[in-house]
Design a protein around this motif. Structure first.
Motif, PDB file in Angstrom:
ATOM      1  N   ASP A  85     -75.714 -39.769 -19.051  1.00  0.00           N
ATOM      2  CA  ASP A  85     -76.668 -39.997 -20.033  1.00  0.00           C
ATOM      3  C   ASP A  85     -77.429 -41.329 -20.081  1.00  0.00           C
ATOM      4  N   LYS A  86     -77.167 -42.018 -19.197  1.00  0.00           N
ATOM      5  CA  LYS A  86     -77.864 -43.224 -19.166  1.00  0.00           C
ATOM      6  C   LYS A  86     -78.959 -43.229 -17.694  1.00  0.00           C
ATOM      7  N   GLY A  87     -78.556 -42.067 -17.282  1.00  0.00           N
ATOM      8  CA  GLY A  87     -79.676 -41.870 -16.027  1.00  0.00           C
ATOM      9  C   GLY A  87     -79.102 -41.915 -14.624  1.00  0.00           C
ATOM     10  N   ALA A  88     -77.772 -41.926 -14.678  1.00  0.00           N
ATOM     11  CA  ALA A  88     -77.207 -41.968 -13.082  1.00  0.00           C
ATOM     12  C   ALA A  88     -77.329 -40.540 -12.658  1.00  0.00           C
ATOM     13  N   ASP A  89     -77.803 -40.493 -11.610  1.00  0.00           N
ATOM     14  CA  ASP A  89     -77.828 -39.079 -10.864  1.00  0.00           C
ATOM     15  C   ASP A  89     -76.823 -38.939  -9.735  1.00  0.00           C
ATOM     16  N   VAL A  90     -76.170 -40.081  -9.163  1.00  0.00           N
ATOM     17  CA  VAL A  90     -75.178 -40.050  -8.343  1.00  0.00           C
ATOM     18  C   VAL A  90     -73.786 -40.855  -8.904  1.00  0.00           C
ATOM     19  N   LEU A  91     -72.890 -40.206  -8.781  1.00  0.00           N
ATOM     20  CA  LEU A  91     -71.491 -40.803  -9.064  1.00  0.00           C
ATOM     21  C   LEU A  91     -70.553 -41.215  -8.146  1.00  0.00           C
ATOM     22  N   TYR A  92     -70.118 -42.278  -8.201  1.00  0.00           N
ATOM     23  CA  TYR A  92     -68.887 -42.686  -7.136  1.00  0.00           C
ATOM     24  C   TYR A  92     -67.691 -42.431  -7.712  1.00  0.00           C
ATOM     25  N   ALA A  93     -67.011 -41.279  -7.439  1.00  0.00           N
ATOM     26  CA  ALA A  93     -65.839 -40.717  -7.765  1.00  0.00           C
ATOM     27  C   ALA A  93     -64.489 -41.473  -7.362  1.00  0.00           C
ATOM     28  N   GLU A  94     -64.198 -42.825  -7.672  1.00  0.00           N
ATOM     29  CA  GLU A  94     -63.280 -43.426  -7.309  1.00  0.00           C
ATOM     30  C   GLU A  94     -61.860 -42.811  -8.031  1.00  0.00           C
ATOM     31  N   ARG A  95     -61.956 -42.202  -9.054  1.00  0.00           N
ATOM     32  CA  ARG A  95     -60.811 -41.445  -9.710  1.00  0.00           C
ATOM     33  C   ARG A  95     -61.149 -40.021  -9.904  1.00  0.00           C
ATOM     34  N   PHE A  96     -60.002 -39.387  -9.955  1.00  0.00           N
ATOM     35  CA  PHE A  96     -60.352 -37.882 -10.371  1.00  0.00           C
ATOM     36  C   PHE A  96     -60.994 -37.770 -11.798  1.00  0.00           C
ATOM     37  N   GLY A  97     -61.557 -36.679 -11.763  1.00  0.00           N
ATOM     38  CA  GLY A  97     -62.485 -36.396 -13.079  1.00  0.00           C
ATOM     39  C   GLY A  97     -63.917 -36.686 -13.245  1.00  0.00           C
ATOM     40  N   VAL A  98     -64.274 -37.613 -12.341  1.00  0.00           N
ATOM     41  CA  VAL A  98     -65.734 -37.909 -12.141  1.00  0.00           C
ATOM     42  C   VAL A  98     -66.467 -36.978 -11.591  1.00  0.00           C
ATOM     43  N   SER A  99     -65.947 -36.312 -10.522  1.00  0.00           N
ATOM     44  CA  SER A  99     -66.794 -35.236  -9.914  1.00  0.00           C
ATOM     45  C   SER A  99     -66.808 -34.024 -10.573  1.00  0.00           C
ATOM     46  N   ASP A 100     -65.877 -33.738 -11.776  1.00  0.00           N
ATOM     47  CA  ASP A 100     -66.171 -32.523 -12.722  1.00  0.00           C
ATOM     48  C   ASP A 100     -67.097 -32.767 -13.604  1.00  0.00           C
ATOM     49  N   ALA A 101     -67.460 -34.104 -14.070  1.00  0.00           N
ATOM     50  CA  ALA A 101     -68.854 -34.370 -14.846  1.00  0.00           C
ATOM     51  C   ALA A 101     -69.944 -34.234 -13.866  1.00  0.00           C
ATOM     52  N   ALA A 102     -70.192 -34.745 -13.104  1.00  0.00           N
ATOM     53  CA  ALA A 102     -71.263 -34.369 -12.013  1.00  0.00           C
ATOM     54  C   ALA A 102     -71.541 -33.084 -11.686  1.00  0.00           C
ATOM     55  N   LYS A 103     -70.412 -32.248 -11.566  1.00  0.00           N
ATOM     56  CA  LYS A 103     -70.640 -30.757 -11.470  1.00  0.00           C
ATOM     57  C   LYS A 103     -71.322 -30.382 -12.632  1.00  0.00           C
ATOM     58  N   GLU A 104     -70.579 -30.431 -13.779  1.00  0.00           N
ATOM     59  CA  GLU A 104     -71.222 -29.788 -15.020  1.00  0.00           C
ATOM     60  C   GLU A 104     -72.514 -30.433 -15.440  1.00  0.00           C
ATOM     61  N   LYS A 105     -72.843 -31.397 -15.314  1.00  0.00           N
ATOM     62  CA  LYS A 105     -74.004 -31.994 -15.456  1.00  0.00           C
ATOM     63  C   LYS A 105     -75.331 -31.627 -14.168  1.00  0.00           C
ATOM     64  N   GLY A 106     -74.752 -30.977 -13.157  1.00  0.00           N
ATOM     65  CA  GLY A 106     -75.572 -30.785 -12.094  1.00  0.00           C
ATOM     66  C   GLY A 106     -76.045 -31.991 -11.059  1.00  0.00           C
ATOM     67  N   LYS A 107     -75.355 -32.995 -11.021  1.00  0.00           N
ATOM     68  CA  LYS A 107     -75.628 -34.152 -10.533  1.00  0.00           C
ATOM     69  C   LYS A 107     -74.697 -34.292  -9.350  1.00  0.00           C
ATOM     70  N   LEU A 108     -74.801 -35.371  -8.342  1.00  0.00           N
ATOM     71  CA  LEU A 108     -74.189 -35.524  -7.135  1.00  0.00           C
ATOM     72  C   LEU A 108     -73.040 -36.606  -7.307  1.00  0.00           C
ATOM     73  N   ALA A 109     -72.066 -36.456  -6.321  1.00  0.00           N
ATOM     74  CA  ALA A 109     -70.999 -37.467  -6.399  1.00  0.00           C
ATOM     75  C   ALA A 109     -70.495 -37.699  -4.875  1.00  0.00           C
ATOM     76  N   ILE A 110     -69.920 -38.927  -4.729  1.00  0.00           N
ATOM     77  CA  ILE A 110     -69.503 -39.521  -3.761  1.00  0.00           C
ATOM     78  C   ILE A 110     -67.968 -39.520  -3.662  1.00  0.00           C
ATOM     79  N   GLY A 111     -67.271 -39.113  -2.971  1.00  0.00           N
ATOM     80  CA  GLY A 111     -65.729 -39.092  -3.061  1.00  0.00           C
ATOM     81  C   GLY A 111     -64.991 -40.524  -2.261  1.00  0.00           C
ATOM     82  N   ASN A 112     -63.816 -40.430  -2.761  1.00  0.00           N
ATOM     83  CA  ASN A 112     -63.107 -41.516  -2.258  1.00  0.00           C
ATOM     84  C   ASN A 112     -61.585 -41.308  -1.919  1.00  0.00           C
ATOM     85  N   VAL A 113     -61.090 -41.608  -0.568  1.00  0.00           N
ATOM     86  CA  VAL A 113     -59.626 -41.500  -0.241  1.00  0.00           C
ATOM     87  C   VAL A 113     -59.580 -40.137   0.463  1.00  0.00           C
ATOM     88  N   ILE A 114     -59.793 -38.943  -0.507  1.00  0.00           N
ATOM     89  CA  ILE A 114     -59.707 -37.838   0.315  1.00  0.00           C
ATOM     90  C   ILE A 114     -60.987 -36.808  -0.017  1.00  0.00           C
TER      91      ILE A 114
END
Length: 311
Positions: A188-217
């Protein structure tokens, strides 16, 4: 009488204690490496998951009493209790995820020293962000998380010096709904890439059509249009080294952290996969050059363990 053939000797008994479910990113890597050793017939392996901190010492003692020669786990919230148990069982070998130092004679420590691929994944994030605003959602601001976030941020600044970060911690190691809400706020604040250190972040990115970078797996198979790349942690070098040392009677209190570094294949940047050809060629070239510099020792990723802040 002749000695028993090798295959008839008793298998090494190994136990692990996890404070979260085994599908949680961090412990899933330990579980995967131990399960592989079990599948090869090297060890007998039992584990407890979702062990509360208040119950951790009791479970450790139970495993020590029941003949396990090697015990693994993460003791960040129970350092004092775990070290006390190790003192009480000097013939049992302990290998624990820990912020502290090794303890002679039998308490070794490890950690996810994956700041090298985290830096590389940050370079990709900076290179694919169009808004120049990256959101970062973490569990707790402890050294283990902070160092990965700082490495990621430094990498992003290399490919995009003007990048802006919004950083948030959810106060949990496993709360996907809370992580998702934190990520929505950043989008909502304008981020278009999200660092997904935790589970759940990539779900938000997917729903909003944004990109994510994963961590550990590597979660790209679950999010083929969302997760560009991930810093992967491979626990096999750590676990396999410990098993060999226990079997050889050479296990002692030492730091296994370096086995998580890229040169030991303890960490790596995941392949671009579905994003092959979608990341700008000049960014890919820069990442490959930096990866080569890390592996040759020509570039060392700075380790910064203070709490990262939004800017």
């Amino acid at each position: 009488m002749s000695a028993l053939p090798a295959q008839a000797q008793a298998k090494l008994k190994v136990a692990a204690i996890y404070t979260v479910p085994v599908e949680q990113q961090w412990v899933s890597r330990i579980h995967k490496a131990l399960s592989a050793a079990k599948a090869r017939g090297e060890i007998d392996y039992v584990f407890s998951e979702n062990t509360a901190n208040a119950d951790y010492e009791r479970v450790m003692r139970q495993y020590a009493e029941s003949g396990n020669t090697l015990i693994l786990g993460e003791v960040f919230g129970v350092e004092a209790a775990a070290r006390k148990v190790a003192k009480d069982y000097p013939k049992v070998n302990f290998l624990m995820g820990s912020s502290g130092k090794p303890q002679a004679p039998n308490f070794s420590v490890f950690d996810n020293y994956i700041q090298e691929p985290a830096y590389l994944s940050g370079m990709i994030a900076g290179g694919v962000s169009k808004s120049g605003h990256i959101g970062m959602v973490g569990g707790y601001p402890i050294p283990e998380v902070n160092r990965l976030m700082h490495a990621f941020m430094a990498g992003a600044k290399e490919t995009n010096p003007k990048v802006k970060f919004t950083v948030s911690f959810i106060g949990s190691w496993f709360d996907p709904p809370k992580a998702k809400e934190a990520a929505f706020a950043m989008i909502d604040k304008g981020a278009d890439v999200l660092y997904a250190e935790r589970f759940g972040v990539s779900d938000a990115a997917k729903e909003k059509g944004k990109l994510a970078i994963g961590n550990v797996i590597n979660t790209q198979p679950q999010y083929p249009d969302t997760v560009v790349s991930s810093a992967l942690w491979n626990m096999e070098p750590t676990v396999d080294t410990a098993i060999k040392k226990v079997k050889a009677g050479q296990f002692k209190g030492e730091d296994y952290g370096p086995y998580s570094m890229m040169k030991h294949k303890g960490s790596e940047l995941s392949p671009l996969g579905t994003f092959e050809g979608k990341v700008p060629a000049e960014v890919v070239a820069k990442v490959k050059a930096k990866e080569a510099a890390i592996l040759s020792g020509g570039f060392k990723v700075p380790v910064v363990e203070t709490e990262p802040k939004s800017n």
